[in-house]
Scaffold this active site. Structure first.
Site, PDB file in Angstrom:
ATOM      1  N   SER A 145       0.835  -1.197   0.000  1.00 32.56           N
ATOM      2  CA  SER A 145       0.000   0.000   0.000  1.00 32.56           C
ATOM      3  C   SER A 145       0.877   1.257   0.000  1.00 32.56           C
ATOM      4  CB  SER A 145      -0.952  -0.030   1.198  1.00 32.56           C
ATOM      5  OG  SER A 145      -1.954   0.944   1.078  1.00 32.56           O
ATOM      6  N   ASP A 170      -0.395  -4.542  -3.867  1.00 32.98           N
ATOM      7  CA  ASP A 170      -1.743  -3.991  -3.899  1.00 32.98           C
ATOM      8  C   ASP A 170      -1.823  -2.474  -3.788  1.00 32.98           C
ATOM      9  OD1 ASP A 170      -4.201  -5.107  -4.491  1.00 32.98           O
ATOM     10  OD2 ASP A 170      -4.958  -4.779  -2.474  1.00 32.98           O
ATOM     11  N   HIS A 339      -7.317  -6.139   0.930  1.00 30.32           N
ATOM     12  CA  HIS A 339      -6.218  -5.225   0.605  1.00 30.32           C
ATOM     13  C   HIS A 339      -4.921  -5.654   1.277  1.00 30.32           C
ATOM     14  CE1 HIS A 339      -4.011  -1.678  -0.329  1.00 30.32           C
ATOM     15  NE2 HIS A 339      -4.092  -1.140   0.878  1.00 30.32           N
TER      16      HIS A 339
END
Length: 371
Positions: A145, A170, A339
């Site tokens: 992230s 991701d 996520h």
């Protein structure tokens, strides 16, 4: 649709369905049967040691570096997502150990609000310099992230001269930029406080933020902290002030009544909600655009082997789609994950990463491992 886009920005978000987010499912239904165990797990079950390394920067010595260094082979430098800590990698480290070698930890900054991309990228380089001096070992940076964005900025700026490869988990520029306008609303929708660490762990699992209960039990301790501040703490004041709506005809009586009510509510909140978020992500809004704008082009320009791990193929934007078709990076989609891919499916992430490293001759599989 706007709410679905949130999952592309910060790690501390409950997963949602749809093309804009990093989640293919909804909230986890615990169902009947044996009660789930939400008791915290100790970091020492996953890491051998934790040491602090102070690094000089423009504001003085304000960085510590919890680490768990292995013996031989390249180093995996792990950068966590916004609001998370090194503990989000705990279960993953166990899985990667089964295949190749031990990774290093992540950075922890004393001033968590100073989160500009360039500052954090420079800090990564300084940490490596302090740890290894002028001759650092081969290093593979892995970022999830926001940490993935910082990994890209670090690589393109050549802050780690011994960089061997890059893995981003991701995070994609297009979806992340789309999510920024409504990110504050999402952060406000999260619980401000938790009655206990167990309660925070339970929320993270039942909300779908983390699908792997084991990982939630060890990593949520890095996302929250005890509410030891005074009643002026924003999180406590917000919680306590929501119910103060009484009106009095006399202004003096009204003021005194409100003060008394706030004191009573503050005491009650302290008794019941003893944990709050460790990092106030809403205060970092001015840095969000800098993390992600131009990220796809920067990623494609990195002159080292690259791996992109996603929870869904629909996360790719135009630049990455073209780059992937041209073979500029390796991509793998891990479905049925939220996520926090490396927390939900640590064994799959470890396997994908180990295969990537062996393919590029960064290391070798351990004896007996069936490829």
């Amino acid at each position: 649709m706007e709410k679905q886009l949130h999952l592309n920005l910060l790690a501390s978000r409950p997963p949602m369905a749809g093309p804009g987010g990093f989640q293919s499912g909804s909230k986890i239904k615990m169902g009947p049967g044996r009660k789930k165990d939400f008791t915290p797990l100790l970091w020492s079950q996953y890491f051998e040691t934790m040491e602090d390394v102070e690094v000089e920067n423009e504001n003085g010595k304000d960085i510590s570096f919890p680490k768990s260094l292995g013996s031989l082979g390249p180093v995996l430098l792990l950068l966590h997502g916004g609001g998370h800590s090194a503990l989000s990698w705990a279960v993953f480290t166990v899985e990667i150990l089964k295949l190749v070698f031990k990774p290093a930890g992540d950075t922890k900054v004393k001033n968590p609000e100073d989160l500009s991309a360039d500052t954090m990228a420079k800090d990564v380089g300084k940490v490596v310099e302090v740890l290894y001096g002028e001759n650092p070992p081969p290093i593979l940076i892995i970022g999830h992230s926001m940490g993935g964005a910082i990994a890209v900025h670090t690589a393109t700026a050549n802050y780690v001269p011994s960089l061997l490869g890059l893995c981003v988990i991701d995070v994609v520029e297009g979806t992340a930029m789309d999510a920024l306008n409504s990110m504050q609303n999402f952060l406000r929708s999260r619980p401000k406080t938790f009655k206990s660490l167990e309660n925070a762990i339970e929320w993270s699992v039942k909300s779908g933020q983390i699908r792997n209960i084991e990982s939630a039990r060890v990593s949520m301790g890095g996302q929250v902290k005890k509410c030891e501040e005074s009643s002026s703490s924003p999180s406590l004041s917000n919680s306590a002030g929501e119910g103060i709506i009484e009106e009095e005809e006399d202004e003096d009586v009204e003021e005194e009544s409100s003060k008394k009510k706030m004191r009573e509510d503050d005491q009650e909140v302290k008794k019941e909600s003893v944990f709050t978020w460790r990092v106030e992500l809403s205060k970092t809004e001015k840095y969000w655009d800098g993390w992600f704008r131009g990220l796809s082009a920067l990623f494609l320009s990195c002159p080292v082997p690259k791996l992109l791990l996603l929870a869904g193929v629909d996360r790719l934007d135009k630049d990455l789609t073209i780059g992937q078709m041209q073979g500029k990076f390796q991509m793998q989609v891990l479905p049925q994950c939220g996520h926090a891919v490396h927390e939900d499916a640590p064994e799959k992430v470890a396997d994908a990463l180990a295969t990537f490293m062996v393919r590029h001759k960064f290391t070798e599989f351990k004896a007996g491992y069936m490829w």
